[in-house]
Write an enzyme that holds these catalytic residues in place. Sequence first.
Site, mmCIF file in Angstrom:
data_model
loop_
_atom_site.group_PDB
_atom_site.id
_atom_site.type_symbol
_atom_site.label_atom_id
_atom_site.label_comp_id
_atom_site.label_asym_id
_atom_site.label_seq_id
_atom_site.Cartn_x
_atom_site.Cartn_y
_atom_site.Cartn_z
ATOM 1 N N GLY A 94 -3.188 -7.232 4.835
ATOM 2 C CA GLY A 94 -4.403 -6.706 5.437
ATOM 3 C C GLY A 94 -5.152 -7.699 6.285
ATOM 4 C CB THR A 104 1.754 -0.552 4.408
ATOM 5 O OG1 THR A 104 2.045 -1.318 3.231
ATOM 6 C CG2 THR A 104 3.046 -0.349 5.177
ATOM 7 N N GLY A 105 0.859 -3.605 4.633
ATOM 8 C CA GLY A 105 1.273 -4.991 4.810
ATOM 9 C C GLY A 105 0.159 -5.942 4.457
ATOM 10 N NE ARG A 119 -6.860 -8.857 0.311
ATOM 11 C CZ ARG A 119 -5.999 -7.905 0.623
ATOM 12 N NH1 ARG A 119 -5.906 -6.827 -0.120
ATOM 13 N NH2 ARG A 119 -5.219 -8.028 1.686
ATOM 14 C CB THR A 158 -0.839 0.018 1.298
ATOM 15 O OG1 THR A 158 -1.334 -1.274 1.568
ATOM 16 C CG2 THR A 158 -1.966 1.017 1.213
#
Length: 295
Positions: free
Chosen positions: A230, A227-228, A205, A177
Amino acid sequence: MVKRMAVVVHGGAGAPSTDADGCVRAAHAAIAAMRRGDALDGAVAAVVAMEDDGRFNAGAGSVLGLDGVTVEMDAAIMDTRGRLGAVTCLRRTRNPVLVARAVANTPHWLLAGEGAERFAREAGFAEHAVGNSRAQAAHRRLIAKLRAKLPALPGIDTQFFERQVRDHQAKPEGGDTVGAVTRDAEGHFAVAGSTGGIAPALLGRVGDTPIIGSGFYAGPHGAVAATGVGEQIVRHLLAHTVYGWIAEGMPLHRALTRAIDFFPEEVDVGLIAVSRTEAGSKSNRDMPTDHLEHD
């Protein structure tokens, strides 16, 4: 009382640090926008710059869905003046963060799928093909890797995908992100984020990026963006959890470090935050960032 303007931007947990020049340009765009406007103008300007860059998993550079054709994007904005807007599973739009900003002017806070796309067109955002050659090449590499895991399965279908994820045979790609948090000269805070999701991903998704309190949060004590992966971030309501610690008086960098420690090493995660007196970032992976403060 006039405060120093501040911005922190990130290009995603797991994204190469060599992309940091894109974050530098985004941070400067944020400061310029805040000189003309406010914290939200700055956060949105930073994210637009990264959506347009093409190297980040957002806007023009978004990853492809499991079908190798469809791109579904999420974005969100929030500030301390009461503005809140988000979109999810938005297709065929160059700058999802601008659509999220426009949603904040409606009676709603979140629009999804076909409704989000219809709103984008009605709001004046032209249809735009996303998913560049870089994303297409990445998808071909990913599918080749998946096929090598289970060569007996015909094609790449839902059953194939589910087996890969369930058995942890394929680590999701993407997830990087882009985001920005800002503090303007009047002491208002804002956050904005945008993503093309993860790959492989089933159509429809939704990760943490458009979910208030998980991927983003802004309040009178600061702003936080995550971020990462989710699916892991939402379990901790990560952005709001960090915001709560900052509001209670925990030093910002301690709050970020404590949050990253929630996650096992194999889970990509990163955070950026700004408070009344501090600003910073933390990740367990390479994460291109930039941080600027100006009078």
